[in-house]
Design an enzyme around this catalytic site. Sequence first.
Site, PDB file in Angstrom:
ATOM      1  CG  ASP A  51     -50.259  10.044 -23.647  1.00 22.90           C
ATOM      2  OD1 ASP A  51     -49.820   9.033 -24.234  1.00 22.90           O
ATOM      3  OD2 ASP A  51     -50.917   9.984 -22.588  1.00 22.90           O
ATOM      4  CD  GLU A 130     -75.181  13.257 -52.761  1.00 24.94           C
ATOM      5  OE1 GLU A 130     -75.201  13.803 -53.876  1.00 24.94           O
ATOM      6  OE2 GLU A 130     -75.990  12.354 -52.432  1.00 24.94           O
ATOM      7  CD  GLU A 132     -79.176  11.485 -46.346  1.00 24.99           C
ATOM      8  OE1 GLU A 132     -79.611  11.494 -47.504  1.00 24.99           O
ATOM      9  OE2 GLU A 132     -79.397  10.541 -45.546  1.00 24.99           O
ATOM     10  CD  GLU A 212     -82.223  13.749 -47.648  1.00 19.70           C
ATOM     11  OE1 GLU A 212     -83.247  13.044 -47.562  1.00 19.70           O
ATOM     12  OE2 GLU A 212     -81.553  13.837 -48.691  1.00 19.70           O
ATOM     13  CD  GLU A 220     -77.943  15.178 -49.283  1.00 20.45           C
ATOM     14  OE1 GLU A 220     -77.516  15.383 -50.441  1.00 20.45           O
ATOM     15  OE2 GLU A 220     -78.706  14.216 -49.001  1.00 20.45           O
ATOM     16  CG  HIS A 269     -76.357   8.545 -50.970  1.00 18.33           C
ATOM     17  ND1 HIS A 269     -77.511   9.251 -51.240  1.00 18.33           N
ATOM     18  CD2 HIS A 269     -76.735   7.504 -50.185  1.00 18.33           C
ATOM     19  CE1 HIS A 269     -78.542   8.671 -50.660  1.00 18.33           C
ATOM     20  NE2 HIS A 269     -78.097   7.608 -50.013  1.00 18.33           N
ATOM     21  NE  ARG A 339     -82.788   9.375 -56.620  1.00 14.84           N
ATOM     22  CZ  ARG A 339     -81.855  10.303 -56.453  1.00 14.84           C
ATOM     23  NH1 ARG A 339     -81.097  10.278 -55.373  1.00 14.84           N
ATOM     24  NH2 ARG A 339     -81.672  11.255 -57.331  1.00 14.84           N
ATOM     25  CD  GLU A 358     -75.865   8.378 -55.270  1.00 16.61           C
ATOM     26  OE1 GLU A 358     -76.187   9.397 -54.649  1.00 16.61           O
ATOM     27  OE2 GLU A 358     -76.669   7.714 -55.964  1.00 16.61           O
ATOM     28  NE  ARG A 360     -79.115   5.146 -53.379  1.00 13.94           N
ATOM     29  CZ  ARG A 360     -79.570   6.386 -53.214  1.00 13.94           C
ATOM     30  NH1 ARG A 360     -78.925   7.417 -53.735  1.00 13.94           N
ATOM     31  NH2 ARG A 360     -80.661   6.611 -52.502  1.00 13.94           N
TER      32      ARG A 360
END
Length: 470
Positions: A51, A130, A132, A212, A220, A269, A339, A358, A360
């Site tokens: 369904d 990645e 977390e 982390e 992580e 990330h 970062r 990457e 973030r």
Amino acid sequence: MTPKQVIEFANANGAKMFDIKFLDLPGIWQHCTYPMSELTEDIFTEGLGFDGSSIRGWQAIHASDMLLIADTTTAIMDPFTKYPTLSLIANIVDPITRESYSRDPRYIAQKAEAYLKSTGIADTAFFGPEPEFFMFDDVRYDSSEGGAFYAVDSKEAQWNTGKDEGPNLAYKPRYKEGYFPVPPTDSMFDIRSEMCITMEEAGIQVEAQHHEVATAGQAEIDMRFDTLLSMADKLMLFKYIIKNVACRNGKTVTFMPKPVWNDNGSGMHVHQSLWKDGKPLFAGDCYGGVSEMALHYIGGVLKHARSLAAIVAPTTNSYKRLVPGFEAPVNLAYSSRNRSAAIRIPTYSPSPKAKRIELRFPDPSCNGYIAFSAMMMAGLDGIQNKIDPGDPLDKDIYGLSPEELAEVPSLPASLEESLDALEEDHDYLLKGDVFTQDLIDKWIEYKRENEVGALRKRPHPYEFTMYYDI
């Protein structure tokens, strides 16, 4: 594996049942289980009915019949069932037209991979998320007309240093100091290892696991990168394994981005790169050792970041993580190593094969099939239109003067803002019919009605702190 080989695999492992899993629109696995007597080669072509009107974001009740078509390549033995159970992931098909269902997130990922090849730009997109998460010992919450509250707790939470635990052994990570401590401060080392071992046994290659930054059990576990569809499949299995291993150890896991106030939230990330004929396309001699193609990909992601946020940071809670002062970047810039930028160019390895970008600001509350597809579509738009990402920003963004910061664009401050941005900017997602207008409209409608609107109508507990004595 062929259907015949799947059946042989199940029998060789003593399967008593088989389980078929699929994803609703927001991104939660659903499943239905059958006795092994029902597992025939025919079900892999004819499908099994269910369904579709009972699945979030899917069919209306007058057109509810849908089919599950199991994908033979996803066959594993479920690690958690009492009775041996074969597990399969399904694609969704309309029983009348026999066409793939446009709101099936897995189908979107399949179309995204096909579109990439059709452009001639590349033939493979690799993704390495990645995710977390927090692992708590106790979680309680309620929301009703007469009150609302939440309470999370962890034996290793800094707020419990004064609690009588009979005895309290301390060794609790301080706020924002949970990154990489050894046991006994890292009290969940063995549970994370159990998660990793279970993943490896289920076919997920694990690269590392660690505590982390936040207190209260933030963790992580990193998976080895893979192709778009395969990585989205693995992300769902990853969450399934982590939650179930935690449960059998008396813990509970959430991928909610910001369950703890005043400490780091959980991001995801996402490392990504394009390849063609087995060769990486993001390595070059431009800034950060990347190619011009990679810079244009970055340009596309930055251009569409505000609308992309509605898909990769798709909850009201996501924007409690995306605030200045923590590791979640709110300003749209790119940099090598920095970062605090929305896009980072990692510099761990000089190998061209390791060159990637990457992103973030995504978080693990997102639907991986849709999120990975949307990121790639934004990047491809940048390549196709040669979008210049501008100059990199190698300074600490949080240390910029107000004048400097005014020159840097920022993410939306709320889910509502990001949905408005998606409504205005989504043509890049429609290319190749990867996303349909119907799906985008449904996504916006569902989020506005069931999340943004639902939260807006309710008093927040902290409002009593601020306003009750007015």
